[in-house]
Design a protein around this motif. Structure first.
Motif, PDB file in Angstrom:
ATOM      1  N   ASN A 156       0.758  -1.177   0.158  1.00  0.00           N
ATOM      2  CA  ASN A 156      -0.245  -0.024  -0.083  1.00  0.00           C
ATOM      3  C   ASN A 156       1.364   1.221   0.233  1.00  0.00           C
ATOM      4  OD1 ASN A 156      -2.633  -1.507   0.429  1.00  0.00           O
ATOM      5  ND2 ASN A 156      -2.527  -1.709   2.098  1.00  0.00           N
TER       6      ASN A 156
ATOM      7  N   GLY B 128       3.691   1.540  -1.740  1.00  0.00           N
ATOM      8  CA  GLY B 128       3.505   0.957  -3.378  1.00  0.00           C
ATOM      9  C   GLY B 128       5.169   0.078  -3.736  1.00  0.00           C
TER      10      GLY B 128
ATOM     11  N   SER C 224       5.412  -2.768  -5.370  1.00  0.00           N
ATOM     12  CA  SER C 224       5.202  -3.937  -5.956  1.00  0.00           C
ATOM     13  C   SER C 224       5.865  -5.507  -5.598  1.00  0.00           C
ATOM     14  CB  SER C 224       5.278  -3.324  -7.149  1.00  0.00           C
ATOM     15  OG  SER C 224       4.494  -2.430  -7.547  1.00  0.00           O
TER      16      SER C 224
ATOM     17  N   TYR D  96       4.054  -6.777  -2.820  1.00  0.00           N
ATOM     18  CA  TYR D  96       2.492  -6.968  -3.222  1.00  0.00           C
ATOM     19  C   TYR D  96       2.973  -8.869  -4.263  1.00  0.00           C
ATOM     20  CZ  TYR D  96      -2.105  -6.391  -4.937  1.00  0.00           C
ATOM     21  OH  TYR D  96      -3.519  -7.240  -5.160  1.00  0.00           O
ATOM     22  N   ARG D  97       4.200  -8.540  -5.016  1.00  0.00           N
ATOM     23  CA  ARG D  97       3.322 -10.161  -5.416  1.00  0.00           C
ATOM     24  C   ARG D  97       4.441 -11.332  -5.042  1.00  0.00           C
ATOM     25  NH1 ARG D  97       4.690 -10.834 -11.502  1.00  0.00           N
ATOM     26  NH2 ARG D  97       5.170  -8.528 -11.671  1.00  0.00           N
TER      27      ARG D  97
ATOM     28  N   HIS E  23      -7.336  -8.106  -5.346  1.00  0.00           N
ATOM     29  CA  HIS E  23      -6.800  -6.534  -6.069  1.00  0.00           C
ATOM     30  C   HIS E  23      -7.654  -5.867  -5.936  1.00  0.00           C
ATOM     31  CE1 HIS E  23      -4.383  -5.211  -8.502  1.00  0.00           C
ATOM     32  NE2 HIS E  23      -4.932  -5.464  -9.073  1.00  0.00           N
TER      33      HIS E  23
ATOM     34  N   ARG F 101      -8.367  -3.944  -2.880  1.00  0.00           N
ATOM     35  CA  ARG F 101      -7.142  -4.006  -1.425  1.00  0.00           C
ATOM     36  C   ARG F 101      -7.348  -2.792  -0.286  1.00  0.00           C
ATOM     37  NH1 ARG F 101      -5.355  -2.475  -6.231  1.00  0.00           N
ATOM     38  NH2 ARG F 101      -3.762  -1.673  -7.049  1.00  0.00           N
TER      39      ARG F 101
ATOM     40  N   ILE G  93      -1.033 -10.562 -21.322  1.00  0.00           N
ATOM     41  CA  ILE G  93      -0.040 -10.261 -19.685  1.00  0.00           C
ATOM     42  C   ILE G  93      -0.798 -11.600 -18.702  1.00  0.00           C
ATOM     43  CG2 ILE G  93      -0.249  -8.934 -17.993  1.00  0.00           C
ATOM     44  CD1 ILE G  93      -0.149  -6.681 -19.397  1.00  0.00           C
TER      45      ILE G  93
ATOM     46  N   ARG H 131      -2.055  -0.075 -20.021  1.00  0.00           N
ATOM     47  CA  ARG H 131      -2.160  -0.547 -18.055  1.00  0.00           C
ATOM     48  C   ARG H 131      -3.414   0.066 -18.105  1.00  0.00           C
ATOM     49  NH1 ARG H 131       2.338   3.159 -17.248  1.00  0.00           N
ATOM     50  NH2 ARG H 131       3.965   2.132 -16.854  1.00  0.00           N
TER      51      ARG H 131
ATOM     52  N   LEU I 177      -5.469  -3.156 -19.226  1.00  0.00           N
ATOM     53  CA  LEU I 177      -5.476  -4.388 -18.024  1.00  0.00           C
ATOM     54  C   LEU I 177      -6.233  -3.465 -16.969  1.00  0.00           C
ATOM     55  CD1 LEU I 177      -4.318  -6.780 -17.267  1.00  0.00           C
ATOM     56  CD2 LEU I 177      -2.578  -5.047 -15.487  1.00  0.00           C
TER      57      LEU I 177
ATOM     58  N   ASN J 143       0.942 -12.152 -11.964  1.00  0.00           N
ATOM     59  CA  ASN J 143       2.013 -11.157 -13.174  1.00  0.00           C
ATOM     60  C   ASN J 143       0.414 -10.422 -13.397  1.00  0.00           C
ATOM     61  OD1 ASN J 143       3.660 -10.661 -14.333  1.00  0.00           O
ATOM     62  ND2 ASN J 143       2.584 -11.118 -15.772  1.00  0.00           N
ATOM     63  N   ALA J 144      -0.590 -10.840 -13.471  1.00  0.00           N
ATOM     64  CA  ALA J 144      -0.692  -9.509 -14.176  1.00  0.00           C
ATOM     65  C   ALA J 144      -1.611  -8.351 -13.110  1.00  0.00           C
ATOM     66  CB  ALA J 144      -2.431 -10.209 -14.893  1.00  0.00           C
ATOM     67  N   LEU J 145      -1.771  -9.300 -11.850  1.00  0.00           N
ATOM     68  CA  LEU J 145      -1.801  -8.685 -10.703  1.00  0.00           C
ATOM     69  C   LEU J 145      -1.232  -7.292 -10.313  1.00  0.00           C
ATOM     70  CD1 LEU J 145      -4.196 -10.552  -8.983  1.00  0.00           C
ATOM     71  CD2 LEU J 145      -4.857  -8.981 -10.260  1.00  0.00           C
ATOM     72  N   ALA J 146       0.160  -7.845  -9.850  1.00  0.00           N
ATOM     73  CA  ALA J 146       1.445  -7.122  -9.489  1.00  0.00           C
ATOM     74  C   ALA J 146       1.055  -6.490 -10.623  1.00  0.00           C
ATOM     75  CB  ALA J 146       1.895  -7.760  -9.391  1.00  0.00           C
ATOM     76  N   GLU J 147       1.360  -6.653 -12.405  1.00  0.00           N
ATOM     77  CA  GLU J 147       1.683  -5.063 -12.829  1.00  0.00           C
ATOM     78  C   GLU J 147       0.773  -4.450 -12.471  1.00  0.00           C
ATOM     79  OE1 GLU J 147       3.588  -4.813 -15.427  1.00  0.00           O
ATOM     80  OE2 GLU J 147       4.609  -6.789 -15.187  1.00  0.00           O
ATOM     81  N   ASP J 148      -0.185  -4.450 -12.188  1.00  0.00           N
ATOM     82  CA  ASP J 148      -1.688  -3.695 -12.530  1.00  0.00           C
ATOM     83  C   ASP J 148      -1.281  -2.465 -11.294  1.00  0.00           C
ATOM     84  OD1 ASP J 148      -4.334  -2.472 -12.692  1.00  0.00           O
ATOM     85  OD2 ASP J 148      -5.298  -3.613 -11.010  1.00  0.00           O
ATOM     86  N   HIS J 149      -1.007  -3.195  -9.812  1.00  0.00           N
ATOM     87  CA  HIS J 149      -0.526  -2.559  -9.023  1.00  0.00           C
ATOM     88  C   HIS J 149       0.464  -1.357  -9.043  1.00  0.00           C
ATOM     89  CE1 HIS J 149       2.278  -2.108  -4.704  1.00  0.00           C
ATOM     90  NE2 HIS J 149       0.505  -2.051  -4.415  1.00  0.00           N
ATOM     91  N   ALA J 150       1.110  -2.206  -9.749  1.00  0.00           N
ATOM     92  CA  ALA J 150       2.904  -1.571  -9.967  1.00  0.00           C
ATOM     93  C   ALA J 150       2.084  -0.287 -10.851  1.00  0.00           C
ATOM     94  CB  ALA J 150       4.107  -2.211 -10.372  1.00  0.00           C
ATOM     95  N   ALA J 151       0.834  -0.049 -11.531  1.00  0.00           N
ATOM     96  CA  ALA J 151       1.058   1.116 -12.491  1.00  0.00           C
ATOM     97  C   ALA J 151      -0.207   1.361 -11.514  1.00  0.00           C
ATOM     98  CB  ALA J 151      -0.335  -0.061 -13.040  1.00  0.00           C
ATOM     99  N   ARG J 152      -0.961   1.551  -9.986  1.00  0.00           N
ATOM    100  CA  ARG J 152      -1.099   2.317  -9.525  1.00  0.00           C
ATOM    101  C   ARG J 152      -1.569   2.304  -7.967  1.00  0.00           C
ATOM    102  NH1 ARG J 152      -6.796   3.442 -11.305  1.00  0.00           N
ATOM    103  NH2 ARG J 152      -6.381   2.350 -14.080  1.00  0.00           N
ATOM    104  N   PRO J 153      -0.274   2.430  -7.420  1.00  0.00           N
ATOM    105  CA  PRO J 153       0.350   1.564  -7.086  1.00  0.00           C
ATOM    106  C   PRO J 153       0.017   2.038  -4.927  1.00  0.00           C
ATOM    107  CG  PRO J 153       2.300   2.644  -7.235  1.00  0.00           C
ATOM    108  CD  PRO J 153       1.152   2.607  -8.717  1.00  0.00           C
ATOM    109  N   GLN J 154      -0.683   3.201  -5.124  1.00  0.00           N
ATOM    110  CA  GLN J 154      -1.222   3.526  -4.439  1.00  0.00           C
ATOM    111  C   GLN J 154      -2.336   3.936  -4.353  1.00  0.00           C
ATOM    112  OE1 GLN J 154       2.144   6.124  -3.731  1.00  0.00           O
ATOM    113  NE2 GLN J 154       2.361   5.740  -1.378  1.00  0.00           N
ATOM    114  N   PRO J 155      -3.639   2.688  -3.975  1.00  0.00           N
ATOM    115  CA  PRO J 155      -5.162   3.390  -3.866  1.00  0.00           C
ATOM    116  C   PRO J 155      -5.118   4.127  -3.008  1.00  0.00           C
ATOM    117  CG  PRO J 155      -4.718   0.794  -3.499  1.00  0.00           C
ATOM    118  CD  PRO J 155      -3.410   1.831  -3.729  1.00  0.00           C
TER     119      PRO J 155
END
Lengths: 195, 214
Positions: A28, A30, A32, A35-36, A76, A79, A154, A176, A179, B8-20
């Motif tokens: 949260n 930032g 990633s 997160y993974r 996800h 979150r 992806i 992005r 996705l 992997n896809a969820l992590a990529e999406d998180h990286a795109a907007r890391p701080q909801p």
């Protein structure tokens, strides 16, 4: 899902809770990578919960991975609902339980088999990296052309955003967005698929 | 689809907007906006009653706000607890009884304080239909705001969360309307304010069952 509290909070679970909550806080903020790692660590846990739920409902464990992926997607997309001052594991469990019930409801309890026949053959910890699900892939077909191609590249082929962007000749920003919209649409498709 | 690739896809999406945006912020800002819209509508259409300066010195006028604000605070807490998985909503659910209990106490006092012949005129008041309609109307913006926040949340019991959102919206609406309303008797409030709130809470619950699935 009634659970055995003593089993739940014995040593490993306590360490797990602390580790997962740490990763989620980092995510949260930032991070990633954290997160993974968190999602990878959650997958076997969710698999076990789903397998247990399927056994109780008298279903074979064949489609357990569908529930795992649906739950990961819900975790996800929701979150932001985890508050850093609440425990993480109960939050995950509540979401997993909700998604399991959704999934069982969609199946409409077609199968009624005695649980005992399955309990013994259930894998205690099915942790294969190659576990695959059919439902999500099938649901992806409702997405529109380019969006579907991007999400497929992806989610199914394991491309990164950058690789997908290069392959389809669009910006990373557009990839992005595609996705994210695709994942949100997938969550909606799960809900509608039983009706 | 392999779970590893899906992650992997969820992590990529998180990286795109890391701080909801945390849900707490969404909820607070949405409710502030919803209340602001309702307040503007109130000022434009209804407005504060002209004799407010003398009204403020009577307990019956002031007590309306004690009840509506108590309900607003307790129902806001209930919405917040119902919006998140695994958050314990029990104590918030019990606390929601505070406003009805206060109102009940005031009704008993009113029945004791005024002659029986005055009960009915006070209960019917001068403006009951306008009261129900106005509170319902002023609830629209706060209810929309609460739904917006709940949509970003993950209510495990959407029907209950929607009803709580309806209570919160109508409590805010009633707080505004109480500044306009010429009827101050707890007997009036217990009937007409409650009717409007029940209406909004019921609508919130029904709408939530359709709109707040996730």
């Amino acid at each position: 899902m009634p659970c055995n509290e003593t089993e739940e909070w014995s040593g490993n679970r306590v360490r797990e809770e602390a580790q997962w909550a740490d990763w989620m806080r980092a995510a949260n903020a930032g991070d990633s990578g954290a997160y993974r790692r968190l999602l990878e660590a959650l997958a076997p846990f969710l698999r076990k919960l789903a397998a247990r739920g399927f056994a109780k409902a008298g279903l074979s464990a064949g489609d357990v991975e569908d529930v795992v992926q649906e739950t990961l997607l819900a975790i996800h997309l929701k979150r932001q609902t985890w508050d850093a001052d609440q425990l993480f594991t109960p939050w995950v469990r509540a979401i997993a339980r909700n998604k399991l019930i959704d999934n069982l409801r969609r199946r409409g309890n077609r199968t009624e088999l005695p649980i005992e026949d399955f309990v013994d053959v259930l894998p205690a910890e099915a942790a294969s990296e190659e576990l695959s699900a059919r439902e999500a892939e099938r649901l992806l077909s409702i997405l529109g052309g380019r969006q579907q191609e991007i999400v497929r590249a992806i989610c199914v082929e394991g491309s990164s955003i950058r690789e997908a962007a290069a392959r389809f000749g669009i910006t990373e920003g557009a990839t992005r967005v595609a996705l994210h919209r695709g994942l949100s649409a997938l969550a909606v498709a799960y809900r509608g698929s039983g009706q | 689809m392999k779970t590893h690739d899906f992650i992997n896809a969820l992590a990529e999406d998180h990286a795109a907007r890391p701080q909801p945006q945390p849900l707490r912020w969404t909820f607070l800002t949405a409710m502030a906006a919803g209340l602001a819209v309702a307040a503007v509508a109130f000022a434009l259409v209804l407005g504060i009653r002209p004799d407010v300066v003398s009204a403020i010195q009577t307990w019956r006028y002031d007590f309306k706000f004690v009840v509506t604000l108590t309900l607003a605070v307790t129902s806001a807490r209930l919405v917040w607890q119902l919006a998140r998985p695994a958050a314990d909503a029990r104590s918030a659910g019990v606390a929601i009884a505070a406003a009805p209990l206060l109102l009940f106490g005031a009704v008993l006092y009113e029945l004791w304080a005024i002659p029986a012949s005055a009960w009915l005129p006070r209960a019917i008041g001068s403006n009951s239909v306008a009261c129900v309609l106005s509170i319902t109307f002023l609830s629209i913006a706060p209810l929309t705001a609460a739904f917006y926040a709940l949509k970003r949340g993950a209510p495990l019991r959407p029907g209950l969360a929607g009803a709580a959102a309806g209570l919160l919206a109508s409590a805010l609406a009633a707080t505004l309307y109480a500044m306009h309303c010429p009827d101050d008797s707890p007997l009036f409030g217990a009937i007409w304010y409650t009717a409007a709130m029940a209406l909004v809470a019921g609508a919130g619950s029904a709408a939530a069952r359709r709109l707040l699935r996730w």
